[in-house]
Design an enzyme around this catalytic site. Structure first.
Site, short mmCIF file in Angstrom:
data_model
loop_
_atom_site.label_atom_id
_atom_site.label_comp_id
_atom_site.label_asym_id
_atom_site.label_seq_id
_atom_site.Cartn_x
_atom_site.Cartn_y
_atom_site.Cartn_z
N ASP A 21 0.83 -1.21 0.00
CA ASP A 21 0.00 0.00 0.00
C ASP A 21 0.87 1.27 0.00
OD1 ASP A 21 -2.38 1.38 -0.04
OD2 ASP A 21 -2.64 1.34 2.13
N HIS A 38 2.77 3.73 -8.82
CA HIS A 38 2.61 2.31 -9.16
C HIS A 38 3.82 1.82 -9.95
CE1 HIS A 38 -1.33 2.51 -7.55
NE2 HIS A 38 -1.86 3.22 -8.53
N GLU A 68 -12.27 -4.23 -5.00
CA GLU A 68 -12.78 -2.86 -4.79
C GLU A 68 -11.99 -1.84 -5.62
OE1 GLU A 68 -12.21 -5.07 -2.27
OE2 GLU A 68 -14.34 -5.44 -1.89
N LEU A 132 10.70 -20.46 -5.01
CA LEU A 132 9.67 -19.61 -4.39
C LEU A 132 8.36 -19.64 -5.19
CD1 LEU A 132 8.89 -17.21 -2.41
CD2 LEU A 132 9.75 -15.69 -4.18
N ARG A 195 -5.28 -1.81 8.69
CA ARG A 195 -6.46 -2.61 8.35
C ARG A 195 -6.10 -3.70 7.35
NH1 ARG A 195 -7.97 2.76 6.58
NH2 ARG A 195 -7.35 3.03 4.42
N ILE A 196 -7.06 -4.60 7.18
CA ILE A 196 -6.83 -5.79 6.34
C ILE A 196 -7.37 -5.59 4.93
CG2 ILE A 196 -7.21 -8.31 6.23
CD1 ILE A 196 -5.64 -7.72 8.67
N SER A 197 -8.32 -4.66 4.76
CA SER A 197 -8.87 -4.33 3.44
C SER A 197 -9.25 -5.57 2.60
CB SER A 197 -7.90 -3.43 2.66
OG SER A 197 -7.67 -2.23 3.35
N GLU A 208 0.85 -13.38 12.23
CA GLU A 208 1.40 -12.22 12.94
C GLU A 208 1.28 -11.04 11.98
OE1 GLU A 208 2.30 -12.12 16.06
OE2 GLU A 208 1.91 -14.26 16.28
C1 IPE Z 1 -5.50 -2.62 -0.46
O1 IPE Z 1 -5.16 -1.28 -0.58
C2 IPE Z 1 -5.39 -3.29 -1.78
C3 IPE Z 1 -4.04 -3.37 -2.35
C4 IPE Z 1 -2.93 -2.98 -1.78
C5 IPE Z 1 -3.98 -3.97 -3.64
P1 IPE Z 1 -6.25 -0.13 -0.76
O2 IPE Z 1 -5.50 1.13 -0.82
O3 IPE Z 1 -7.16 -0.46 -1.87
O4 IPE Z 1 -7.05 -0.26 0.61
P2 IPE Z 1 -7.88 0.82 1.41
O5 IPE Z 1 -8.83 1.44 0.45
O6 IPE Z 1 -6.90 1.82 1.94
O7 IPE Z 1 -8.53 0.07 2.52
C1 IPE Z 2 -1.40 0.35 -3.45
O1 IPE Z 2 -1.21 1.72 -3.43
C2 IPE Z 2 -1.57 -0.21 -4.86
C3 IPE Z 2 -2.96 -0.52 -5.22
C4 IPE Z 2 -4.00 -0.50 -4.45
C5 IPE Z 2 -3.17 -0.88 -6.61
P1 IPE Z 2 -2.43 2.73 -3.46
O2 IPE Z 2 -2.75 3.03 -4.89
O3 IPE Z 2 -3.55 2.23 -2.64
O4 IPE Z 2 -1.77 4.01 -2.78
P2 IPE Z 2 -2.43 4.94 -1.70
O5 IPE Z 2 -2.87 4.06 -0.59
O6 IPE Z 2 -3.56 5.65 -2.35
O7 IPE Z 2 -1.31 5.84 -1.27
MG MG Z 3 -4.04 2.42 -0.69
#
Ligand code: IPE
Ligand code: IPE
Ligand code: MG
Length: 254
Positions: A21, A38, A68, A132, A195-197, A208
């Site tokens: 994230d 990205h 989502e 792996l 969070r686990i999202s 853990e």
């Molecule tokens: C979770 O991250 C999904 C990925 C890292 C692929 P998000 O950025 O989508 O999650 P939220 O919206 O912060 O919960």
């Molecule tokens: C994680 O980074 C990658 C994906 C969810 C695809 P984000 O795009 O969620 O980046 P933030 O959380 O908005 O910074």
């Molecule tokens: Mg994010």
């Protein structure tokens, strides 16, 4: 002492799962487009996959795109899909060179056809590798997975192939997208969200959890080592008492 040297080799987690994230915020903080984040996140993927392979980790699951995430702006979704295809094409020879087998979990029918095809090709091309196991969670969410599992269980019951009395935890695991993999022992989430999202809700029951404020594009092997060292300091009790765990450990000593 070097962080890597602090890792106890015979107490490595077999399976590490990572919520990658913070790409968007990393880019925005630099005054750049989210896609720039990205793009740089791919470098972290490369580095961490290599780090896990070097350590001898058996399974690495990376949360790359959630169910989502399809609701994000079209430009970001399209950009991510293109990056995915480009990266896969480029990385397959490196995966093969390092004996890494690619797996994918998620609602793949939601992917555009060109991405779907590139993935299938990569899965096939790395299917003989024995090092792996790299599991990409793509268009994945845990609730999607659980709904699918329930549907398949119901269909098997209806077809007379499964007795409802035979349904137990192990059997349910067999209906999940992760049926071939052991549950993760360590789950890392970058970027300071606690969070686990919708990630591996069933499989993380006793994992853990390790949270770091480091944004994914800045996450490197050293950060991974730090998480593993932290993991190895914890006492995993699985509902038992410290005394029971100490006794069990003593009984297992040679
Ligand atoms: C979770 O991250 C999904 C990925 C890292 C692929 P998000 O950025 O989508 O999650 P939220 O919206 O912060 O919960
Ligand atoms: C994680 O980074 C990658 C994906 C969810 C695809 P984000 O795009 O969620 O980046 P933030 O959380 O908005 O910074
Ligand atoms: Mg994010």
């Amino acid at each position: 002492m070097d962080l890597k040297d602090q890792i106890i080799p015979d107490r490595l987690p077999r399976h590490i799962a990572i919520i990658m994230d913070g790409n968007g915020r990393w880019a925005e903080e630099k005054g750049q487009d989210r896609l720039y984040g990205h793009f740089h996140g791919v470098e972290s993927v490369r580095n961490i996959v290599e780090g896990c392979a070097e350590l001898g980790i058996e399974y690495l699951t990376l949360y790359a795109f959630s169910t989502e995430n399809w609701d994000r702006p079209v430009t970001e979704v399209t950009g991510l899909m293109e990056l995915l295809v480009e990266t896969i094409r480029k990385e397959v020879p490196i995966l093969n060179k390092n004996n890494i087998r690619l797996h994918v979990i998620g609602a793949l029918d939601m992917l555009p056809e060109y991405a779907h095809n590139a993935l299938q090709e990569a899965l096939q091309l790395t299917s003989q590798n024995t090092g792996l196991n790299l599991v990409m969670a793509l268009s994945y969410s845990s609730r999607w997975e659980l709904v699918e599992a329930v549907r398949k269980v119901a269909m098997d019951v209806k077809a007379g192939k499964l007795d409802p009395a035979a349904i137990n935890q192990d059997l349910l695991s067999q209906y999940l997208a992760t049926s071939e993999f052991p549950d993760p022992e360590l789950m890392i989430r970058t970027s300071g969200e606690y969070r686990i999202s919708n990630f591996l809700l069933y499989q993380l029951a006793y994992a853990e959890l390790y949270f770091t404020s480091t944004r994914w594009p800045d996450f490197r092997k050293e950060n991974l080592y730090e998480a593993i060292v932290d993991f190895q300091k914890r006492e995993r009790r699985f509902g038992k008492t410290t005394q029971q765990i100490k006794q069990e450990t003593a009984e297992h000593l040679p």
